[in-house]
Design a protein around this motif. Structure first.
Motif, mmCIF file in Angstrom:
data_model
loop_
_atom_site.group_PDB
_atom_site.id
_atom_site.type_symbol
_atom_site.label_atom_id
_atom_site.label_comp_id
_atom_site.label_asym_id
_atom_site.label_seq_id
_atom_site.Cartn_x
_atom_site.Cartn_y
_atom_site.Cartn_z
ATOM 1 N N SER A 116 122.763 17.213 -8.793
ATOM 2 C CA SER A 116 123.027 16.674 -10.121
ATOM 3 C C SER A 116 124.374 15.967 -10.109
ATOM 4 O O SER A 116 125.188 16.178 -9.206
ATOM 5 N N GLU A 117 124.558 15.109 -11.087
ATOM 6 C CA GLU A 117 125.834 14.433 -11.285
ATOM 7 C C GLU A 117 126.246 14.593 -12.737
ATOM 8 O O GLU A 117 125.420 14.487 -13.639
ATOM 9 N N VAL A 118 127.541 14.838 -12.936
ATOM 10 C CA VAL A 118 128.100 14.997 -14.268
ATOM 11 C C VAL A 118 129.137 13.904 -14.484
ATOM 12 O O VAL A 118 129.984 13.668 -13.611
ATOM 13 N N THR A 119 129.052 13.233 -15.633
ATOM 14 C CA THR A 119 130.050 12.244 -16.027
ATOM 15 C C THR A 119 130.637 12.688 -17.362
ATOM 16 O O THR A 119 129.892 12.941 -18.314
ATOM 17 N N THR A 143 117.943 14.307 -17.741
ATOM 18 C CA THR A 143 119.265 13.819 -18.131
ATOM 19 C C THR A 143 119.606 14.427 -19.476
ATOM 20 O O THR A 143 118.816 14.329 -20.420
ATOM 21 N N TRP A 173 127.319 17.846 -8.487
ATOM 22 C CA TRP A 173 127.217 19.292 -8.651
ATOM 23 C C TRP A 173 125.881 19.760 -8.098
ATOM 24 O O TRP A 173 124.871 19.729 -8.785
ATOM 25 N N GLN A 232 130.804 21.116 -5.169
ATOM 26 C CA GLN A 232 131.021 19.986 -6.056
ATOM 27 C C GLN A 232 132.081 19.053 -5.474
ATOM 28 O O GLN A 232 133.037 19.508 -4.861
ATOM 29 N N TRP A 258 126.035 23.640 -21.564
ATOM 30 C CA TRP A 258 127.061 22.717 -22.030
ATOM 31 C C TRP A 258 127.540 23.056 -23.439
ATOM 32 O O TRP A 258 128.719 22.857 -23.755
ATOM 33 N N GLU A 317 133.899 12.118 -12.904
ATOM 34 C CA GLU A 317 132.499 12.080 -12.482
ATOM 35 C C GLU A 317 132.403 12.887 -11.195
ATOM 36 O O GLU A 317 133.161 12.654 -10.255
ATOM 37 N N GLY A 351 129.480 13.352 -22.555
ATOM 38 C CA GLY A 351 129.056 13.882 -21.275
ATOM 39 C C GLY A 351 127.625 13.511 -20.942
ATOM 40 O O GLY A 351 126.806 13.294 -21.836
ATOM 41 N N ARG A 352 127.369 13.412 -19.661
ATOM 42 C CA ARG A 352 126.012 13.189 -19.155
ATOM 43 C C ARG A 352 125.848 14.051 -17.920
ATOM 44 O O ARG A 352 126.664 14.000 -17.001
ATOM 45 N N HIS A 353 124.802 14.877 -17.904
ATOM 46 C CA HIS A 353 124.471 15.693 -16.740
ATOM 47 C C HIS A 353 123.082 15.241 -16.302
ATOM 48 O O HIS A 353 122.105 15.445 -17.018
#
Length: 171
Positions: free
Chosen positions: A88-91, A5, A80, A65, A131, A77, A110-112
Motif C-alpha cells: 500500500s501507499e499512503v499520501t 483506495t 506501507w 515502510q 485512520w 508519501e 490523506g489517501r491510503h
C-alpha cells in the motif's frame, strides 16, 4: 482481488509545521500512533513504525515502510507493506486551514491506496476505522500537547474486542 483506495480529510488544531513534526518525529509518533518508530526523513529513508498499536505491522521485522516523497511541512508519501505483505501507499498532504483563527489550523488530506485490497472481511471498514482512530489521536495529541484523549487500540490481540484500559500520563 480488487484495488482499495481510502481518502480522508481532517481538520487539525495546529499549524502545518507542528502537524508535520507530529507525523515525522519518532518521539511524537510513538505518543499517538505506534509503539515504536524509526524515521530517516528523506526520500528513500526509513519511515518504520510498528507494535501492538499499529494495524497491520505488529512486529519490528514487519516494519518495512519507506518514504517515497517528503516535502516539509506539506507532504509525506510512504510505502506501507501492510500485514502479510499487502502493498500500500499512503499520501498525507498538509495545508494551512484558511478558516482557522491566526493560521493555527491545518487541513490534512490523506489517501491510503492498496493495489490489492487486504484479504480480510470488510477491508474498507478496517482501513477507515484505523485512520479515524489515528486522526482522532493526532487531533487529541495536538490539542492537548500530550496524551490526553489518546486511544491506542491493541491490534495484536487475536480476539478482536473492546476493553477499556488507562495509563498514567508519561507512563
Amino acid at each position: 482481488m480488487p484495488t482499495l483506495t481510502h481518502d480522508f480529510t481532517e481538520s487539525l488544531p495546529a499549524p502545518p509545521e507542528r502537524v508535520f513534526a507530529a507525523l515525522t518525529d519518532e518521539s511524537q509518533l510513538t505518543r499517538w500512533f505506534a509503539e515504536s518508530a524509526e524515521i530517516d526523513p528523506r526520500a528513500g529513508g526509513e519511515f518504520r513504525f510498528w507494535g501492538k498499536y499499529t494495524c497491520g505491522t505488529p512486529a519490528r521485522w514487519q516494519a518495512r515502510q519507506k518514504l517515497l516523497r517528503i516535502e516539509p511541512p506539506t507532504l509525506i508519501e510512504f510505502a506501507w507493506p501492510f500485514g502479510d505483505g499487502c502493498d500500500s501507499e499512503v499520501t498525507l498532504t498538509l495545508t494551512r486551514d484558511p478558516n482557522a483563527s491566526g493560521g493555527e489550523g491545518t487541513i490534512l488530506k490523506g489517501r491510503h491506496h492498496f493495489p490489492e485490497a487486504p484479504a480480510t472481511d470488510r477491508p474498507l471498514d478496517l482501513v477507515d476505522d484505523m485512520w479515524r482512530i489515528a486522526c482522532a489521536n493526532l487531533r487529541g495529541f495536538l490539542a492537548n500537547d500530550g496524551d490526553a484523549g489518546i486511544c491506542l487500540p491493541d491490534y495484536s490481540d487475536a480476539v478482536p474486542r473492546i476493553r477499556p484500559s488507562a495509563r498514567r500520563r508519561g507512563a
